[in-house]
Design an enzyme around this catalytic site. Structure first.
Site, PDB file in Angstrom:
ATOM      1  CE  LYS A  28      -3.858   2.255   1.175  1.00  0.00           C
ATOM      2  NZ  LYS A  28      -4.525   2.473  -0.112  1.00  0.00           N
ATOM      3  CE  LYS A  80      16.755   7.244   6.002  1.00  0.00           C
ATOM      4  NZ  LYS A  80      17.424   6.101   6.653  1.00  0.00           N
ATOM      5  NE  ARG A 104      23.460   0.352   5.379  1.00  0.00           N
ATOM      6  CZ  ARG A 104      22.829   1.511   5.504  1.00  0.00           C
ATOM      7  NH1 ARG A 104      23.201   2.360   6.440  1.00  0.00           N
ATOM      8  NH2 ARG A 104      21.818   1.835   4.723  1.00  0.00           N
TER       9      ARG A 104
HETATM   10  P1  ADP Z   1      15.492   1.791   0.276  1.00  0.00           P
HETATM   11  O1  ADP Z   1      16.021   0.475   0.736  1.00  0.00           O
HETATM   12  O2  ADP Z   1      15.730   2.015  -1.169  1.00  0.00           O
HETATM   13  O3  ADP Z   1      15.903   2.937   1.147  1.00  0.00           O
HETATM   14  P2  ADP Z   1      12.866   1.753   1.615  1.00  0.00           P
HETATM   15  O4  ADP Z   1      11.979   0.584   1.575  1.00  0.00           O
HETATM   16  O5  ADP Z   1      13.605   2.005   2.894  1.00  0.00           O
HETATM   17  O6  ADP Z   1      13.889   1.670   0.381  1.00  0.00           O
HETATM   18  O7  ADP Z   1      12.055   3.060   1.252  1.00  0.00           O
HETATM   19  C1  ADP Z   1      12.696   4.297   1.062  1.00  0.00           C
HETATM   20  C2  ADP Z   1      11.691   5.426   1.086  1.00  0.00           C
HETATM   21  O8  ADP Z   1      10.672   5.226   0.082  1.00  0.00           O
HETATM   22  C3  ADP Z   1      10.918   5.575   2.386  1.00  0.00           C
HETATM   23  O9  ADP Z   1      11.620   6.298   3.371  1.00  0.00           O
HETATM   24  C4  ADP Z   1       9.679   6.305   1.892  1.00  0.00           C
HETATM   25  O10 ADP Z   1       9.988   7.661   1.668  1.00  0.00           O
HETATM   26  C5  ADP Z   1       9.401   5.659   0.543  1.00  0.00           C
HETATM   27  N1  ADP Z   1       8.476   4.517   0.675  1.00  0.00           N
HETATM   28  C6  ADP Z   1       8.820   3.204   0.808  1.00  0.00           C
HETATM   29  N2  ADP Z   1       7.720   2.420   0.949  1.00  0.00           N
HETATM   30  C7  ADP Z   1       6.651   3.239   0.906  1.00  0.00           C
HETATM   31  C8  ADP Z   1       5.224   3.035   1.017  1.00  0.00           C
HETATM   32  N3  ADP Z   1       4.686   1.821   1.196  1.00  0.00           N
HETATM   33  N4  ADP Z   1       4.421   4.132   0.927  1.00  0.00           N
HETATM   34  C9  ADP Z   1       4.941   5.366   0.751  1.00  0.00           C
HETATM   35  N5  ADP Z   1       6.264   5.610   0.647  1.00  0.00           N
HETATM   36  C10 ADP Z   1       7.122   4.583   0.718  1.00  0.00           C
END
Ligand code: ADP
Length: 447
Positions: free
Chosen positions: A201, A237, A291
């Site tokens: 979602k 970030k 990490r």
């Molecule tokens: P990565 O491993 O590439 O950092 P993440 O799964 O941690 O990927 O997601 C990175 C960013 O993508 C999150 O901090 C958020 O901003 C966005 N994001 C990831 N999943 C969702 C989601 N289900 N709904 C809205 N935004 C998402």
């Protein structure tokens, strides 16, 4: 126990690790590419070994060269930092096979969490709430449609092997689903060598809240509270703070307790971060990083705990120096990532730093490997410094941060300092009122 650590990284984090080692009386070995011969970590380390040409694939990702450097210098442990080989389970295995300690969790734990589908299934079983979505991977259009019907649009398709904000696609309506699914699979295969994708979602206005944990080999695991990393550009970030402006003490201790207990049951040894999206008072797990993270200093500033030191201790088979009861949170800390890039277009700006003068004063920390005359090479990540500031209150922290940004001199290259200065002036930011999409909108207005 550990006498000499090889630091398999570069830049500010190599220096950060060197500092922790020297405070513990541990000798350090720097490894570097030919582009980094004059790097600060190379100058400060007790020994250094050149491991290859500038391209990361031939140097900082060159496993045989790094292992050889460890053997030649007699290093008994390797700290991988972040990025590069830090989440490469095979590397951790090879290090262990050479009777060298890997400063990080077990290869099995790295592998499980590195595959996002497995990670989600694993933490769900451990009692951590996850984002609603597909049970495991999705290959057929039919399956995808069924999942989307259940959870509703918009959805996000993610590569199981994805990372660094890559390998994600947002789908707003059913007509676009099939094309997006195929594109995502093809791209994942090309970028990560694995075409497994899953569906979640898509949350409309969440914050990115992550919990720092650290476990030892005696079954202890503690949490060090949360960090709010909602200010992102292209899922990367830009600024992080701790504590989050929207998390209460009660929620922190409750959720922190949930993740620490889960990781203790998992038998996790090392530092790790459990990342969540947080919306309408609910937490949804997105991934775990096995990490040290770029933003770890904000947690150090509000707890006084040296996370790298604890990483080294637990890797050496010692117990954590703290129990949960000993962890105290005080004040507020914010980190600005300073990149050698145009502040609003983000065009990289490598080159020679003609003047470098970091800010100072009470509760101001600059983690950087830059010095006057340093040539920022074009081959690596563009982050050149982290400015971390703390204060008794968030307001006090902001005043100090504004003053520190004003004082920071990095001449000769363009940096993102002006972006942070603009942020400081924004009322939403001042009020802590932002979600993960806020910064992109802010940048559009500035553009
Ligand atoms: P990565 O491993 O590439 O950092 P993440 O799964 O941690 O990927 O997601 C990175 C960013 O993508 C999150 O901090 C958020 O901003 C966005 N994001 C990831 N999943 C969702 C989601 N289900 N709904 C809205 N935004 C998402």
């Amino acid at each position: 126990m550990i006498e000499k650590v090889l630091i398999a990284n570069r830049g500010e984090i190599a220096l950060r690790i060197h500092r922790a080692c020297h405070e513990m009386g541990i000798k350090t070995v720097a490894v570097h590419s030919t582009a980094d011969s004059d790097a600060m970590h190379v100058r400060l380390a007790d020994e250094s070994v050149c491991i290859g040409p500038p391209a990361s694939t031939n140097s900082y990702l060159n496993i045989p060269a790094i292992i050889s450097a460890a053997e030649i210098t007699g290093a008994d442990a390797i700290h991988p930092g972040y990025g590069f080989l830090s989440e490469n389970a095979r590397f951790a295995e090879i290090v262990n096979e050479h009777d060298i300690k890997f400063i990080g969790p077990s290869p099995e734990h790295i592998r499980m969490m590195g595959d996002k589908i497995t990670a989600k299934e694993t933490v769900k079983k451990l009692g951590i709430p996850v984002v609603p979505g597909s049970e495991g991977g999705i290959t057929e259009d039919e399956e995808a449609r069924k999942v989307c019907k259940e959870i509703g649009f918009p959805v996000i398709i993610k590569a199981s092997a994805g990372g660094g904000g890559r390998g994600m696609k947002i789908v707003k309506k059913e007509e676009d689903l099939s094309t997006a699914l195929n594109a995502c699979r093809t791209e994942a295969k090309a970028a990560f060598g694995d075409d497994a994708v899953y569906i979640e979602k898509f949350l409309g206005k969440p914050r990115h809240i992550e919990f720092q944990i650290i476990g030892d080999s005696y079954g202890n695991c503690i949490h060090l509270g949360e960090r709010d990393c909602s200010l992102q550009r292209r899922h990367q970030k830009v600024l992080e703070e701790a504590p989050s402006p929207v998390i209460s003490e009660e929620t922190r201790m409750h959720m922190g307790g949930v993740v620490a207990k889960a990781m203790a049951n998992f038998g996790y040894c090392g530092a790790g971060t459990i990342e969540f999206l947080y919306e309408d008072g609910e937490f949804y797990f997105i991934e775990m990083n096995t990490r040290l993270q770029v933003e770890h200093p904000v947690t150090e500033m509000i707890t006084g705990i040296d996370i790298v030191r604890e990483q080294i201790r637990v890797a050496a088979g010692e117990k954590l120096s703290y129990t949960q009861d000993m962890v105290r949170f005080f004040g507020h800390a914010i980190e600005c990532r300073i990149n050698a890039e145009h502040p609003f277009t983000f065009m990289p700006s490598p080159g020679t730093v003609t003047q470098y003068h970091p800010p100072g004063g009470l509760n101001v920390r600059c983690d950087s490997a830059v010095y006057t005359g340093y040539k920022i090479p074009p081959y690596y990540d563009s982050m050149v410094a982290k400015l971390i500031v703390s204060g008794y209150t968030r307001e006090g922290c902001l005043l100090r941060l504004r003053r520190s940004l004003e004082e920071y001199v990095i001449d000769g290259v363009t940096t993102t300092i002006p972006l942070h200065q603009e942020l400081m002036k924004d009322p939403d930011f001042q009020n802590g009122d932002y979600d993960i999409h806020w910064l992109e909108k802010f940048l559009e207005q500035k553009g």
